[in-house]
Motif scaffolding. Structure first.
Motif: not given
Length: 72
Positions: A33-34, A36-37, A40, A42-43
């Motif tokens: 998930n890191s 992905y973030r 995209n 998000t992070t």
């Protein structure tokens, strides 16, 4: 130290290396998930140690895919 990710460049280099987000996560030792973030947007910021592991997994310099928060 926190670094700002160049999301598009991270994704471009990952794809050029023919890695899936999952494979990059495994190689870099980070949670999926890191990855992905970061890709995209998000992070937008990450620790320099995480940045180092991602750059190592992609065989590039940290500066190729991250910038310092001052230069962002």
């Amino acid at each position: 130290m926190l670094l700002k990710v160049k999301s598009n460049e991270l994704q471009r280099r990952r794809e050029a290396a023919k890695l899936t987000p999952y494979k990059l996560a495994v190689i870099s030792g980070l949670p999926l998930n890191s990855i992905y973030r970061l890709e995209n947007g998000t992070t937008q910021m990450t620790n320099h140690l995480r940045a180092r592991e991602i750059a190592k997994a992609l065989d590039c310099k940290i500066e190729d895919i991250f910038t310092t928060s001052k230069g962002a």
